[in-house]
Design an enzyme around this catalytic site. Sequence first.
Site, PDB file in Angstrom:
ATOM      1  NE  ARG A 185      -3.636  -2.202   2.702  1.00  0.00           N
ATOM      2  CZ  ARG A 185      -3.375  -3.362   3.311  1.00  0.00           C
ATOM      3  NH1 ARG A 185      -2.187  -3.549   3.895  1.00  0.00           N
ATOM      4  NH2 ARG A 185      -4.281  -4.320   3.349  1.00  0.00           N
ATOM      5  CE  LYS A 216      -6.302  -0.657   4.727  1.00  0.00           C
ATOM      6  NZ  LYS A 216      -7.567  -0.787   3.982  1.00  0.00           N
ATOM      7  CG  HIS A 239      -4.860   1.440  -5.001  1.00  0.00           C
ATOM      8  ND1 HIS A 239      -4.411   0.933  -3.796  1.00  0.00           N
ATOM      9  CD2 HIS A 239      -6.049   0.832  -5.243  1.00  0.00           C
ATOM     10  CE1 HIS A 239      -5.294   0.067  -3.325  1.00  0.00           C
ATOM     11  NE2 HIS A 239      -6.294  -0.024  -4.191  1.00  0.00           N
ATOM     12  NE  ARG A 272      -2.842  -2.789  -2.196  1.00  0.00           N
ATOM     13  CZ  ARG A 272      -2.525  -3.651  -1.231  1.00  0.00           C
ATOM     14  NH1 ARG A 272      -1.245  -3.948  -1.017  1.00  0.00           N
ATOM     15  NH2 ARG A 272      -3.452  -4.237  -0.499  1.00  0.00           N
ATOM     16  CG  HIS A 280      -6.437  -8.101   0.285  1.00  0.00           C
ATOM     17  ND1 HIS A 280      -6.639  -8.415  -1.045  1.00  0.00           N
ATOM     18  CD2 HIS A 280      -6.187  -6.759   0.320  1.00  0.00           C
ATOM     19  CE1 HIS A 280      -6.508  -7.315  -1.776  1.00  0.00           C
ATOM     20  NE2 HIS A 280      -6.244  -6.306  -0.976  1.00  0.00           N
ATOM     21  CE1 TYR A 282      -5.958  -6.994  -8.512  1.00  0.00           C
ATOM     22  CE2 TYR A 282      -6.317  -7.833  -6.299  1.00  0.00           C
ATOM     23  CZ  TYR A 282      -5.905  -6.830  -7.140  1.00  0.00           C
ATOM     24  OH  TYR A 282      -5.442  -5.657  -6.634  1.00  0.00           O
TER      25      TYR A 282
END
Length: 305
Positions: A154, A178, A250, A253, A276, A285
């Site tokens: 990110r 995150k 992004h 990424r 994720h 994807y």
Amino acid sequence: MTGSGARIEAFLEMMVAERGASENTLQSYRRDLEDAADTVDGPLHEAATPQLRDYLTSLTARGFAASSQARRLSALRQFFKFLHAEGVRTDDPTGTLDMPRKDRALPVTLSEDNVGLLLDRAEQEVGEAASDEARFDALRMHALIEVLYATGLRVSELVSLPVTVARRDERFFFVKGKGNKERLVPLTAKAQTAMKAWLGARAAKPVYAGSRFLFPASSESGHLARQVFARDLKGLAARAGLNAADLSPHVLRHAFASHLLQNGADLRAVQQLLGHADISTTQIYTHVLEKRLIALVNDHHPLAD
């Protein structure tokens, strides 16, 4: 005023008195309910489920987006809930209506060739820099995009990388993402080389000597702002002959993830590399996997034409 019009006005009055609805909210409800009243056969407050379902279906034909359809269904549900509470209806005809499905937009990405153009241009600008300052900026940009495409970080993770990442020779490093969750990400040889070159330029700036960040800056955070990187990336894209409007950190990424899948990577592995928490997030994807599987069958199945 028609019967349905009076019912709509009563509903809006309740929204003000009991829920403190704003004028914008009231106008939105009014437009949505009046449109339904003008479209369904008979009075809106007497409409049955099939009529309301036909109305919602008609919105697609009229070009309404799924989000707009969902808002109209929400308005109808609130309206008929009010009618039921007031004793006007003994049932709720919206109870079995489905919320329109919002199609998840496919991520914008770059082809492998276009990523190659971008990386080549960044490396070229290092060699063509006409001043020490220009070379400093070019080395930083080259390191940033090589690391981004090699790792799929990110942008917030990228610009805040610790300088220790570049001082080690390992092909992997841990990054905190995150929720303060750590994950292991790989580094290509080219990314390592670009970081080492940047480290040399960084060391020549005494003002950054004490910084713990790989990409330090005179900012409140102490590291390069992601907005600055995004702006500079668009400039690089334009100089590489690409559409700058389509380029962002992004997008790179997404390119990292898409190209891994195109070349045989497992979806679960890509999930871990992207950080994720849920596989459903990575499933945007799956269109890449579908193309790969179709090609696999077409190329290798004995009955394929």
